[in-house]
Scaffold this motif. Structure first.
Motif, PDB file in Angstrom:
ATOM      1  N   TYR A  41       0.799  -1.213   0.050  1.00  0.00           N
ATOM      2  CA  TYR A  41       0.157   0.127   0.029  1.00  0.00           C
ATOM      3  C   TYR A  41       0.772   1.292  -0.064  1.00  0.00           C
ATOM      4  CZ  TYR A  41       0.939  -0.092   5.166  1.00  0.00           C
ATOM      5  OH  TYR A  41       1.562  -0.062   6.275  1.00  0.00           O
ATOM      6  N   SER A  43       1.280   5.070   1.623  1.00  0.00           N
ATOM      7  CA  SER A  43       0.787   6.166   2.717  1.00  0.00           C
ATOM      8  C   SER A  43       1.944   6.920   3.042  1.00  0.00           C
ATOM      9  CB  SER A  43       0.392   5.043   3.803  1.00  0.00           C
ATOM     10  OG  SER A  43       1.341   4.718   4.424  1.00  0.00           O
ATOM     11  N   ALA A  55      -4.403   5.641   3.488  1.00  0.00           N
ATOM     12  CA  ALA A  55      -3.375   4.798   2.849  1.00  0.00           C
ATOM     13  C   ALA A  55      -4.338   4.130   1.672  1.00  0.00           C
ATOM     14  CB  ALA A  55      -3.122   3.283   3.780  1.00  0.00           C
ATOM     15  N   ASN A  57      -4.268   0.639  -1.059  1.00  0.00           N
ATOM     16  CA  ASN A  57      -3.487  -0.511  -1.311  1.00  0.00           C
ATOM     17  C   ASN A  57      -3.759  -1.171  -2.668  1.00  0.00           C
ATOM     18  OD1 ASN A  57      -5.798  -2.095  -1.649  1.00  0.00           O
ATOM     19  ND2 ASN A  57      -5.846  -2.843   0.739  1.00  0.00           N
ATOM     20  N   THR A  62      -8.912   2.421  -0.385  1.00  0.00           N
ATOM     21  CA  THR A  62      -8.586   3.518   0.465  1.00  0.00           C
ATOM     22  C   THR A  62      -9.040   3.472   1.843  1.00  0.00           C
ATOM     23  OG1 THR A  62      -7.960   4.709  -1.289  1.00  0.00           O
ATOM     24  CG2 THR A  62      -8.134   5.847   0.621  1.00  0.00           C
ATOM     25  N   VAL A  63      -8.233   3.649   2.823  1.00  0.00           N
ATOM     26  CA  VAL A  63      -8.635   3.819   4.221  1.00  0.00           C
ATOM     27  C   VAL A  63      -8.419   5.277   4.757  1.00  0.00           C
ATOM     28  CG1 VAL A  63      -8.527   2.764   6.546  1.00  0.00           C
ATOM     29  CG2 VAL A  63      -8.177   1.545   4.461  1.00  0.00           C
ATOM     30  N   VAL A  87      -5.301   2.680  10.685  1.00  0.00           N
ATOM     31  CA  VAL A  87      -5.191   2.374   9.261  1.00  0.00           C
ATOM     32  C   VAL A  87      -4.330   1.572   8.730  1.00  0.00           C
ATOM     33  CG1 VAL A  87      -4.633   4.439   7.284  1.00  0.00           C
ATOM     34  CG2 VAL A  87      -5.786   5.232   9.461  1.00  0.00           C
ATOM     35  N   ARG A  88      -3.257   1.581   9.109  1.00  0.00           N
ATOM     36  CA  ARG A  88      -2.297   0.540   8.930  1.00  0.00           C
ATOM     37  C   ARG A  88      -2.667  -0.964   8.804  1.00  0.00           C
ATOM     38  NH1 ARG A  88       1.884   3.015   7.065  1.00  0.00           N
ATOM     39  NH2 ARG A  88       2.990   4.667   8.426  1.00  0.00           N
ATOM     40  N   ALA A  91      -5.221  -1.228   5.908  1.00  0.00           N
ATOM     41  CA  ALA A  91      -4.564  -1.188   4.954  1.00  0.00           C
ATOM     42  C   ALA A  91      -4.341  -2.350   4.222  1.00  0.00           C
ATOM     43  CB  ALA A  91      -3.380  -0.291   4.799  1.00  0.00           C
ATOM     44  N   GLU A  92      -4.434  -3.474   4.917  1.00  0.00           N
ATOM     45  CA  GLU A  92      -4.298  -4.926   4.185  1.00  0.00           C
ATOM     46  C   GLU A  92      -5.575  -5.393   3.603  1.00  0.00           C
ATOM     47  OE1 GLU A  92      -5.138  -7.483   8.249  1.00  0.00           O
ATOM     48  OE2 GLU A  92      -3.105  -6.914   7.847  1.00  0.00           O
TER      49      GLU A  92
END
Length: 259
Positions: A41, A43, A55, A57, A62-63, A87-88, A91-92
């Motif tokens: 991703y 970010s 972020a 990916n 998108t987050v 968010v991380r 992001a997956e």
């Protein structure tokens, strides 16, 4: 203290995010490619806490995260986990259909109040809300979304009214949205989308574009009234989600999942 807008198109979507921060915080690191497990991703990185506020990916998801100042919990002895870690974690995401289940599985009492927006390649979106007491998930919410640590209800109303006066809901022109995010209307102040106060200001603008040709991330490293968006960072799409693939990063999941 942020403002987010987006629009959907036949082949994807575009999203715009102003980050507003206190002047005492360090300058963020610009966007770069990162990976949690097998999912790559793009970010930026918060230089103070190490997380991120946005972020996108390789699946076109998108987050984004906005603080929920009206519901900030009273400061206690608790050692809060940075909201940027959420968010991380998300992001997956390959498939947004399980967002509600994953959100409710988090130990949310470890985090201050927030709203998290997630949109996929088709334009389908979710808003996950934690008010410090009760979580909820809304689906297919409308643009814009905004937050402010000062006079929040009034500030959000002013920014929403400007969005409506400019008829941005009917626009798919990126420049119209960039102009909105760079705007000082009705004045260069706490009310403007490009926000300026004595103690805080808009410190960056992120522009994500997801289309059939791939993923682009452009970034203005400074107030968008002063700093232009960079050339885009490109990322190709990953293969479509496979139900047999578990792309979760176990370390982050252990940190965030409910005990």
């Amino acid at each position: 203290m942020c403002t987010m807008t987006w629009f959907t198109a036949d082949d994807g979507y575009e999203l715009f995010f102003n980050r507003d921060e206190r002047l005492s915080r360090r300058r963020a690191e610009p966007p770069s490619v990162k990976s949690d497990g097998e999912v790559h991703y793009l970010s930026p990185t918060d230089a103070d806490a190490g997380g991120t506020w946005i972020a996108v990916n390789a699946y076109g998801v998108t987050v984004c995260l906005l603080n929920h100042y009206q519901f900030e919990q009273i400061a206690t002895y608790k050692d809060w986990i940075s909201r940027g870690e959420i968010v991380r974690y998300f992001a997956e995401t390959e498939d947004v259909s399980d967002i509600k289940q994953r959100f409710f599985a988090l130990n949310l009492h470890d985090f201050r109040a927030f709203r998290m927006f997630i949109v996929d390649r088709s334009g389908r979106n979710y808003l996950c809300v934690w008010d410090g007491h009760t979580p909820r998930v809304e689906q297919n919410v409308r643009t814009p979304k905004s937050s402010s640590s000062v006079d929040a209800r009034h500030v959000k109303s002013v920014r929403r009214d400007l969005f409506n006066r400019l008829d941005l809901a009917e626009s798919q022109n990126s420049s119209d949205y960039v102009d909105y995010h760079s705007s000082h209307l009705p004045s260069r102040s706490k009310e403007s989308v490009c926000m300026h106060r004595d103690d805080a200001k808009t410190v960056s603008l992120s522009h994500v574009r997801v289309s059939e040709s791939g993923i682009e991330f452009r970034y203005a490293d400074g107030s968008p009234c002063e700093v232009a968006l960079s050339d885009p960072i490109h990322m190709s799409f990953a293969r479509q989600p496979n139900s047999s693939t578990d792309a979760c990063c176990s370390d982050v999941q252990e940190l965030l999942a409910a005990s």
